[in-house]
Design a protein around this motif. Structure first.
Motif, short mmCIF file in Angstrom:
data_model
loop_
_atom_site.label_atom_id
_atom_site.label_comp_id
_atom_site.label_asym_id
_atom_site.label_seq_id
_atom_site.Cartn_x
_atom_site.Cartn_y
_atom_site.Cartn_z
N ILE A 287 2.97 -1.52 3.86
CA ILE A 287 3.40 -0.14 4.03
C ILE A 287 4.25 0.73 3.73
O ILE A 287 4.87 0.59 4.35
N ASP A 288 4.37 1.07 2.67
CA ASP A 288 5.58 1.79 1.84
C ASP A 288 6.24 1.11 1.79
O ASP A 288 7.33 1.65 1.63
N GLY A 289 6.44 -0.34 1.86
CA GLY A 289 7.22 -1.05 1.39
C GLY A 289 7.99 -1.55 2.81
O GLY A 289 8.39 -2.65 3.11
N GLU A 290 6.90 -1.68 3.99
CA GLU A 290 7.74 -1.39 5.48
C GLU A 290 6.40 -2.79 5.68
O GLU A 290 5.51 -3.17 5.40
N ILE B 109 0.98 -1.40 0.37
CA ILE B 109 -0.03 0.26 -0.27
C ILE B 109 0.62 1.48 -0.60
O ILE B 109 1.51 1.68 0.97
N VAL B 110 0.76 1.70 -1.14
CA VAL B 110 1.36 3.34 -1.31
C VAL B 110 0.76 4.24 -0.95
O VAL B 110 -0.40 4.95 -1.48
N THR B 111 1.14 4.87 0.16
CA THR B 111 0.33 5.81 0.94
C THR B 111 0.08 7.15 0.20
O THR B 111 -1.00 7.96 -0.20
N ARG B 112 0.96 7.22 -0.41
CA ARG B 112 0.28 8.43 -1.41
C ARG B 112 -0.01 8.63 -2.50
O ARG B 112 -0.78 9.66 -3.07
N LYS B 113 -0.19 7.25 -2.67
CA LYS B 113 -0.99 7.44 -3.83
C LYS B 113 -2.62 6.53 -3.33
O LYS B 113 -3.76 6.36 -4.39
N THR B 114 -3.15 6.23 -2.29
CA THR B 114 -3.91 5.94 -1.71
C THR B 114 -5.55 7.17 -2.46
O THR B 114 -4.86 8.67 -1.99
N ILE B 115 -6.44 7.48 -2.07
CA ILE B 115 -7.91 8.26 -2.31
C ILE B 115 -8.53 8.17 -1.04
O ILE B 115 -9.11 6.96 -0.91
N LEU B 116 -8.69 9.42 0.33
CA LEU B 116 -9.17 9.79 0.53
C LEU B 116 -10.78 9.65 0.61
O LEU B 116 -11.56 9.99 -0.99
#
Length: 307
Positions: free
Chosen positions: A132-135, A58-65
């Motif tokens: 999450i973001d590779g973590e 899950i790439v947080t900056r690409k998620t949609i609110l």
């Protein structure tokens, strides 16, 4: 006739030698193993190579609110219950009363609980399925639900969105989580495949993050993370991890796969999401704690990983 018999013998030998009907995790794959690792699961079931496979990064900056992703409404989660825990040869599972339900959070229906299980690494190292973001976290729990009108998970999986899974991460803590005492102790009785034990006085709410930490989560449409890799599963992955001590995390690695090897790294590698959307929850409720309010504000700005 002789040629036909020869073909049948060859097919029989191939099935015996390849273990064609069995799947396993990568740590079980060796030169002389007969099981299929994650890269070959599609040879057992074609769904494992479709486009909406789980888990994902899950790439947080690409998620949609999405403000429709409101807090969940749980029923029965706070009740103590008895559970049958089992080593099924791939992980440890625990049954849940189907009177326990979840709704809200923009789920299209009320879903009743079926079971929960875990995915982990080795000796407290990286072992979660989603990242999450590779973590990658040390462990991940999945609580599996099906729409309340179904009488079996098998039937629910035949319908799109028939199954909803809640995913929770774990993080390493300096102290033991007392709420997990009974569950961790039960693992000592589940070393071998098909071993079972009864666990009483368990409460799902005690296993989960605090209520105020259940408002931040991600939502996407994916699949089961083991064969048959059925798609159409509604995934909810919660942001805030649950603390466990290193000793508690290590306890899971005392189990063994059905081939007798240590049950470690029980996770499927992340799968490409092919550009499908991943949504994140918004803070649409009034929260009294300034700290929690600040966390929600950061989440809405896409800064939750920095908070």
């Amino acid at each position: 006739m002789r040629a036909h018999v020869t073909r049948l013998l060859l097919v029989s030998v191939w099935i015996v030698c390849t273990g064609a009907a069995d799947w396993c995790y990568q740590t079980q794959v060796t030169c002389d193993s007969q099981c299929k690792g994650p890269d070959s699961w599609h040879e057992l079931n074609g769904d494992c190579k479709k486009n909406r496979q789980s888990p994902i990064n899950i790439v947080t900056r690409k998620t949609i609110l999405d403000h429709k992703l409101t807090p969940f409404i749980f029923s029965g989660y706070q009740e103590a219950f008895s559970s049958t825990m089992k080593n099924n040869g791939h992980t440890v599972t625990a049954t849940v009363p189907q009177s326990f339900t979840v709704r809200g959070g923009n789920l299209e229906s009320t879903y009743k609980a079926v079971q929960f299980h875990f995915h982990w690494g080795v000796n407290g190292s990286a072992g979660s399925e989603h990242t999450i973001d590779g973590e990658q976290y040390p462990m991940e729990m999945h609580i599996v639900h099906m729409k309340e009108e179904f009488d079996s998970l098998k039937n629910a999986l035949m319908v799109k969105h028939g199954v909803a899974v809640l995913g929770f991460f774990y993080e390493k803590s300096n102290s033991a989580n007392s709420k997990y005492g009974k569950l961790i102790e039960a693992l000592t009785k589940l070393e071998s495949t098909d071993a079972t034990t009864m666990l009483s006085g368990l409460s799902l709410s005690n296993l989960l993050p605090s209520e105020e930490n259940m408002t931040n989560y991600y939502r996407y449409e994916g699949s089961l993370t083991t064969p048959n890799c059925t798609e159409g599963v509604v995934w909810t992955v919660f942001e805030h991890p649950i603390p466990l001590s290193n000793e508690q995390l290590v306890a899971f690695t005392s189990l063994k796969f059905k081939d007798g090897k240590p049950m470690i790294k029980t996770f499927r590698p992340v799968q490409p999401n092919h550009g499908y959307p991943v949504y994140r929850s918004g803070c649409t409720v009034i929260l009294l704690s300034y700290t929690v309010l600040l966390a929600c504000a950061c989440s809405a700005l896409g800064l939750s990983r920095l908070y």
